[in-house]
Write an enzyme that holds these catalytic residues in place. Structure first.
Site, PDB file in Angstrom:
ATOM      1  N   SER A 191      30.417  40.874  35.321  1.00  0.00           N
ATOM      2  CA  SER A 191      30.497  42.069  34.317  1.00  0.00           C
ATOM      3  C   SER A 191      28.979  42.547  33.910  1.00  0.00           C
ATOM      4  O   SER A 191      28.194  42.835  34.671  1.00  0.00           O
ATOM      5  CB  SER A 191      31.168  41.887  33.323  1.00  0.00           C
ATOM      6  OG  SER A 191      31.728  42.994  32.523  1.00  0.00           O
ATOM      7  N   ASP A 240      42.076  43.708  38.307  1.00  0.00           N
ATOM      8  CA  ASP A 240      40.834  44.411  37.803  1.00  0.00           C
ATOM      9  C   ASP A 240      40.631  45.809  38.866  1.00  0.00           C
ATOM     10  O   ASP A 240      39.985  45.549  39.902  1.00  0.00           O
ATOM     11  CB  ASP A 240      39.746  43.570  37.723  1.00  0.00           C
ATOM     12  CG  ASP A 240      38.429  44.048  37.258  1.00  0.00           C
ATOM     13  OD1 ASP A 240      38.520  45.271  36.842  1.00  0.00           O
ATOM     14  OD2 ASP A 240      37.412  43.381  37.429  1.00  0.00           O
ATOM     15  N   HIS A 243      39.950  41.038  34.506  1.00  0.00           N
ATOM     16  CA  HIS A 243      38.546  41.619  34.978  1.00  0.00           C
ATOM     17  C   HIS A 243      37.535  40.016  35.279  1.00  0.00           C
ATOM     18  O   HIS A 243      36.865  39.958  35.879  1.00  0.00           O
ATOM     19  CB  HIS A 243      38.089  42.256  33.955  1.00  0.00           C
ATOM     20  CG  HIS A 243      36.481  42.617  33.959  1.00  0.00           C
ATOM     21  ND1 HIS A 243      36.027  43.089  35.053  1.00  0.00           N
ATOM     22  CD2 HIS A 243      35.522  42.674  32.978  1.00  0.00           C
ATOM     23  CE1 HIS A 243      34.606  43.348  34.980  1.00  0.00           C
ATOM     24  NE2 HIS A 243      34.422  42.994  33.678  1.00  0.00           N
TER      25      HIS A 243
END
Length: 291
Positions: A179, A231, A259
């Site tokens: 991320s 995700d 995610h």
């Protein structure tokens, strides 16, 4: 001494000086060319090594984790410290390989997403302990502005990460970047002089993958693409942006995961890392044998 002899001596001296200056100029001119081509040569060597593995054909769930992995995890001693970069203190944690476990010679650097810190790899998913238990060096950091590095601020994310790798992470680590941490690793990889600092990349739905298109054909680093099945935002976007990299794997989709996919499928996540690290080491061994 005759005038003729003196003139001849002076001419010889002048010719010698000019020849010396010419040689120096030749070396000076070539040094810049050598420096500029060093990154290309290094990436060529990386390509040769990586080409010994057909990354898109590898089954990264083939090898199981050792049967006694939990026992080994329990033996991992975790220590912490701080290091300075750009005059800013950065917090890190590392795990010691248990006694009796063979060391792989590979280090894994664990970055983190915006909602997490280095502690995530200890409390929420035992990745730090697992990697140490498998014989790998491992270091997890709190990125600038997060966790125990919350007061830190750096002027250049890519330069910061490159310096940290050179100082803390050993020779050519594998970097795990979920991320938000894409905003550190991708600017670093965009700089040709830093691409050879790492031997493998594990992006887990990172941000900033749209920037990779501008240098994707030059990024030869073996890349294990990991996304969560659920995700559908960053996961789908990063998967599409990265799957065309020369040495990328097929996207490894963790079933039912969101995610931060590693939280929902920890054992599968650790098996993927286990198999990927083995393949990276095999590729590097093949390069060494051919050298």
């Amino acid at each position: 001494m005759s005038l003729t002899h003196s003139v001849n001596m002076n001419w010889k001296l002048l010719i010698g000086v000019l020849a010396g200056l010419l040689i120096i100029g030749m070396f000076s001119g070539s040094s810049g060319q050598q420096s500029s081509s060093a990154g290309q040569q290094s990436q060529s060597r990386a390509l040769e090594a990586s080409n010994s593995v057909e990354w898109k054909k590898v089954d990264f769930l083939e090898l199981e984790l050792p049967a006694n992995i939990q026992e080994l995890r329990d033996q991992v001693k975790i220590t912490s410290g701080k290091a300075k970069f750009f005059d800013q203190e950065i917090f890190y944690q590392t795990g010691a390989v248990p006694a009796g476990v063979s060391r792989s010679g590979r280090t894994v650097l664990l970055l983190h997403g915006a909602a997490f810190t280095s502690q995530t790899w200890i409390d929420k998913v035992p990745t730090l302990r697992t990697l140490a238990a498998l014989g790998h060096g491992v270091i997890a950091i709190d990125l600038p502005g997060y966790g125990k590095s919350s007061q830190a601020s750096v002027p250049d994310n890519g330069e910061f990460l490159a310096r940290l790798i050179q100082s803390l992470a050993g020779k050519q680590p594998i970097v795990v970047s979920p991320s938000m941490s894409g905003s550190f690793i991708i600017p670093m990889l965009a700089n040709p002089q830093y691409r050879d600092l790492i031997s493998g990349w594990v992006p887990v739905a990172p941000v900033s993958t749209g920037l990779v298109a501008s240098f994707s054909s030059q990024l030869l680093t073996p890349t294990l693409i990991v996304v969560g099945e659920n995700d559908r935002s960053l996961g789908n976007r990063s998967k599409e942006d990265l799957k065309g990299l020369p040495n990328a794997t097929l996207p490894q989709v963790l079933p039912g995961a969101g995610h931060p996919a590693y939280l929902d499928q920890p054992e599968m996540w650790h098996k993927l890392l286990h198999n990927f690290i083995i393949k990276v080491n095999q590729a590097n061994s093949a390069q060494f044998m051919e050298a």
